[in-house]
Design an enzyme around this catalytic site. Structure first.
Site, PDB file in Angstrom:
ATOM      1  N   SER A  35       0.751  -1.307  -0.013  1.00 45.27           N
ATOM      2  CA  SER A  35      -0.060   0.031   0.044  1.00 45.27           C
ATOM      3  C   SER A  35       0.764   1.196  -0.214  1.00 45.27           C
ATOM      4  O   SER A  35       1.890   1.539   1.087  1.00 45.27           O
ATOM      5  CB  SER A  35      -1.004   0.122   1.341  1.00 45.27           C
ATOM      6  OG  SER A  35      -1.840  -0.912   1.353  1.00 45.27           O
ATOM      7  N   HIS A  66      -3.734   0.428  -4.824  1.00 46.74           N
ATOM      8  CA  HIS A  66      -3.173  -0.807  -5.277  1.00 46.74           C
ATOM      9  C   HIS A  66      -3.591  -0.608  -6.862  1.00 46.74           C
ATOM     10  O   HIS A  66      -4.534  -0.827  -7.160  1.00 46.74           O
ATOM     11  CB  HIS A  66      -3.702  -2.117  -4.730  1.00 46.74           C
ATOM     12  CG  HIS A  66      -3.084  -2.347  -3.309  1.00 46.74           C
ATOM     13  ND1 HIS A  66      -1.969  -3.343  -3.007  1.00 46.74           N
ATOM     14  CD2 HIS A  66      -3.315  -2.006  -2.211  1.00 46.74           C
ATOM     15  CE1 HIS A  66      -1.901  -3.248  -1.716  1.00 46.74           C
ATOM     16  NE2 HIS A  66      -2.393  -2.585  -1.264  1.00 46.74           N
ATOM     17  N   HIS A  88      -5.692  -9.177  -1.394  1.00 46.87           N
ATOM     18  CA  HIS A  88      -5.494  -9.599  -0.264  1.00 46.87           C
ATOM     19  C   HIS A  88      -6.556 -10.605   0.234  1.00 46.87           C
ATOM     20  O   HIS A  88      -7.587 -10.667  -0.514  1.00 46.87           O
ATOM     21  CB  HIS A  88      -5.620  -8.172   0.622  1.00 46.87           C
ATOM     22  CG  HIS A  88      -4.756  -7.287   0.518  1.00 46.87           C
ATOM     23  ND1 HIS A  88      -4.943  -6.555  -0.195  1.00 46.87           N
ATOM     24  CD2 HIS A  88      -3.790  -7.163   1.368  1.00 46.87           C
ATOM     25  CE1 HIS A  88      -4.058  -5.618  -0.224  1.00 46.87           C
ATOM     26  NE2 HIS A  88      -3.183  -5.932   0.783  1.00 46.87           N
ATOM     27  N   TYR A  90      -8.746 -10.758   2.562  1.00 53.57           N
ATOM     28  CA  TYR A  90      -9.868 -10.086   2.931  1.00 53.57           C
ATOM     29  C   TYR A  90     -10.770  -9.700   1.782  1.00 53.57           C
ATOM     30  O   TYR A  90     -11.935  -9.268   2.074  1.00 53.57           O
ATOM     31  CB  TYR A  90      -9.557  -9.073   3.883  1.00 53.57           C
ATOM     32  CG  TYR A  90      -8.738  -7.666   3.185  1.00 53.57           C
ATOM     33  CD1 TYR A  90      -9.344  -6.761   2.536  1.00 53.57           C
ATOM     34  CD2 TYR A  90      -7.577  -7.718   4.030  1.00 53.57           C
ATOM     35  CE1 TYR A  90      -8.629  -5.965   1.991  1.00 53.57           C
ATOM     36  CE2 TYR A  90      -6.791  -6.396   3.198  1.00 53.57           C
ATOM     37  CZ  TYR A  90      -7.370  -5.636   2.360  1.00 53.57           C
ATOM     38  OH  TYR A  90      -6.693  -4.482   1.709  1.00 53.57           O
ATOM     39  N   GLU A  91     -10.118  -9.492   0.626  1.00 54.26           N
ATOM     40  CA  GLU A  91     -11.102  -9.316  -0.610  1.00 54.26           C
ATOM     41  C   GLU A  91     -12.011 -10.306  -0.930  1.00 54.26           C
ATOM     42  O   GLU A  91     -12.975 -10.284  -1.735  1.00 54.26           O
ATOM     43  CB  GLU A  91     -10.254  -8.655  -1.904  1.00 54.26           C
ATOM     44  CG  GLU A  91      -9.556  -7.703  -1.475  1.00 54.26           C
ATOM     45  CD  GLU A  91      -8.229  -7.160  -2.555  1.00 54.26           C
ATOM     46  OE1 GLU A  91      -8.836  -6.601  -3.333  1.00 54.26           O
ATOM     47  OE2 GLU A  91      -7.202  -7.023  -2.210  1.00 54.26           O
ATOM     48  N   ALA A 118       2.995  -2.152   3.948  1.00 52.05           N
ATOM     49  CA  ALA A 118       2.541  -1.192   4.823  1.00 52.05           C
ATOM     50  C   ALA A 118       1.964  -1.886   6.064  1.00 52.05           C
ATOM     51  O   ALA A 118       1.540  -2.775   6.068  1.00 52.05           O
ATOM     52  CB  ALA A 118       1.195  -0.303   4.413  1.00 52.05           C
ATOM     53  N   MET A 219      -1.549  -7.143   6.806  1.00 49.60           N
ATOM     54  CA  MET A 219      -2.393  -8.053   5.954  1.00 49.60           C
ATOM     55  C   MET A 219      -1.996  -8.809   4.757  1.00 49.60           C
ATOM     56  O   MET A 219      -2.784  -9.362   4.087  1.00 49.60           O
ATOM     57  CB  MET A 219      -3.797  -7.353   6.042  1.00 49.60           C
ATOM     58  CG  MET A 219      -4.264  -6.253   7.051  1.00 49.60           C
ATOM     59  SD  MET A 219      -5.832  -5.308   6.522  1.00 49.60           S
ATOM     60  CE  MET A 219      -5.851  -4.527   8.277  1.00 49.60           C
ATOM     61  N   SER A 220      -0.629  -8.734   4.946  1.00 45.09           N
ATOM     62  CA  SER A 220      -0.478  -9.420   3.536  1.00 45.09           C
ATOM     63  C   SER A 220       1.130 -10.344   3.815  1.00 45.09           C
ATOM     64  O   SER A 220       1.091 -10.740   4.953  1.00 45.09           O
ATOM     65  CB  SER A 220       0.015  -8.590   2.586  1.00 45.09           C
ATOM     66  OG  SER A 220       1.089  -7.650   2.808  1.00 45.09           O
ATOM     67  N   ASN A 243       2.208   3.349  10.805  1.00 43.72           N
ATOM     68  CA  ASN A 243       1.309   4.129  11.858  1.00 43.72           C
ATOM     69  C   ASN A 243       1.654   3.224  12.964  1.00 43.72           C
ATOM     70  O   ASN A 243       2.023   2.055  12.890  1.00 43.72           O
ATOM     71  CB  ASN A 243      -0.201   3.817  11.661  1.00 43.72           C
ATOM     72  CG  ASN A 243      -0.610   2.278  11.527  1.00 43.72           C
ATOM     73  OD1 ASN A 243      -0.235   1.929  10.159  1.00 43.72           O
ATOM     74  ND2 ASN A 243      -1.250   1.716  12.271  1.00 43.72           N
ATOM     75  N   HIS A 257      -6.731   4.112   6.634  1.00 46.87           N
ATOM     76  CA  HIS A 257      -6.063   3.744   5.367  1.00 46.87           C
ATOM     77  C   HIS A 257      -5.470   4.939   4.832  1.00 46.87           C
ATOM     78  O   HIS A 257      -4.453   4.745   3.987  1.00 46.87           O
ATOM     79  CB  HIS A 257      -7.139   3.144   4.416  1.00 46.87           C
ATOM     80  CG  HIS A 257      -6.591   2.418   3.050  1.00 46.87           C
ATOM     81  ND1 HIS A 257      -5.500   1.481   3.192  1.00 46.87           N
ATOM     82  CD2 HIS A 257      -6.700   2.599   1.884  1.00 46.87           C
ATOM     83  CE1 HIS A 257      -5.354   1.179   2.117  1.00 46.87           C
ATOM     84  NE2 HIS A 257      -6.045   1.647   1.052  1.00 46.87           N
TER      85      HIS A 257
END
Ligand code: HPA
Length: 297
Positions: A35, A66, A88, A90-91, A118, A219-220, A243, A257
């Site tokens: 990201s 992306h 991802h 989650y998609e 990220a 998340m990856s 963050n 995000h």
């Protein structure tokens, strides 16, 4: 979108054939840009671009930040293929679909993968904007049953029970530290925790992941690295700490995000220097040194 849980071998081969029909030459190094890190692709010389939707079976990203393009070219004299944007879990894709690109890269000739992401900073000594070399990971999604290698093992890619002891290549990590020192770029090193997302962590989850030994969280990456290492690639990973993870339910700050993308863009110039330096000094790939390769000694 129907999630194909176990991707059959023909799908990888069909995707690789479709790419070969459009691209001259064979990449040796793959890069996956996380990201906000997509602008790194501007550094590629003689780029040849294939949008993901032109490749059969390739998962398309639906996430802002992306781009969704495969870019072939040269970086520091090395033949590279860059994934500008990733998909991802989650998609709604299966782990097999999300990691299809890694196996396709392997079929195209890639033997070394550089993954970036990220990530939130779990380690309380980190700051937003830091770069962390990934020493090791906790593949939380895999531990919860969604290991990307679940299902019939495709022996042509690697063994049923791959070893993961040196999953982030020790030599490449050392090289990344040297390049960082040569360029006065401060870097951290630590353990990346891979979660499914898409919800950000609660403060209680942050405290748990920190107690378990995590330094960054995203998340990856972890599942991509497992698939790459299974197939005998060397892997080098970087977390961009966009963050700090919030560990206190009374905290007034929030993660968004948009902030992740903004910080990602700030980190790009430093990450570009690091990646270019690593590529410039990259030692030759030696299958004897990679644990899951059939020629490993
Ligand atoms: N948590 C999970 N994924 C992330 C974060 C985070 O705080 N920041 C960027 N990706």
């Amino acid at each position: 979108m129907a999630a194909t849980e176990f991707v059959p071998e023909e799908h990888y081969r069909a995707a690789a054939d479709a790419v070969r029909a459009r691209i001259a030459g064979s990449p040796a190094i793959g890069l996956i840009l996380g990201s906000g890190l997509g602008p790194l692709v501007d550094e590629i010389e003689s780029p040849q671009v294939i949008p993901y939707q032109d490749i059969p079976h390739w998962p398309h990203s639906t996430v802002k930040g992306h781009a969704g393009r495969l870019v072939f070219g040269e970086l520091e004299g090395q033949p590279v293929v860059v994934m500008q944007g990733r998909t991802h879990f989650y998609e709604g894709y299966s782990m097999g679909q999300v990691t299809l690109p890694v196996r396709v890269m392997r079929l195209l000739g890639v033997n070394t993968l550089v993954v970036t992401n990220a990530a939130g900073g779990l380690n309380a000594s980190f700051s937003a904007g830091d770069i962390m070399i990934i020493e090791d990971h906790i593949a939380f999604t895999g531990l919860a049953g969604f290991n990307p290698l679940r299902g019939p093992n495709l022996d042509s890619f690697g063994p049923r029970f791959p070893v993961c002891t040196h999953i982030y290549d020790p030599g490449l990590r050392k090289l990344a530290h040297r390049v960082a020192a040569e360029n006065d770029i401060p870097v951290r090193e630590g353990v990346y925790v891979g979660l499914a997302g898409p919800s950000f962590e609660t403060p209680a989850e942050v405290r748990m992941l920190r107690a378990l030994g995590g330094d960054s969280v995203g998340m990856s990456t972890a599942h991509e690295t497992i698939v790459a290492y299974h197939t005998g690639m060397r892997v080098l990973g970087f977390s961009s700490i966009t963050n700090l993870s919030i560990d206190d339910p009374e905290a007034s700050e929030e993660v968004s995000h948009e902030d992740v993308l903004r910080l990602g863009r700030q980190i790009v110039p430093r990450l570009a220097v690091l990646i270019r330096g690593v590529l410039r000094q990259m030692p030759p790939y030696d299958p004897a040194e990679v644990e899951n390769h059939p020629e490993h000694e």
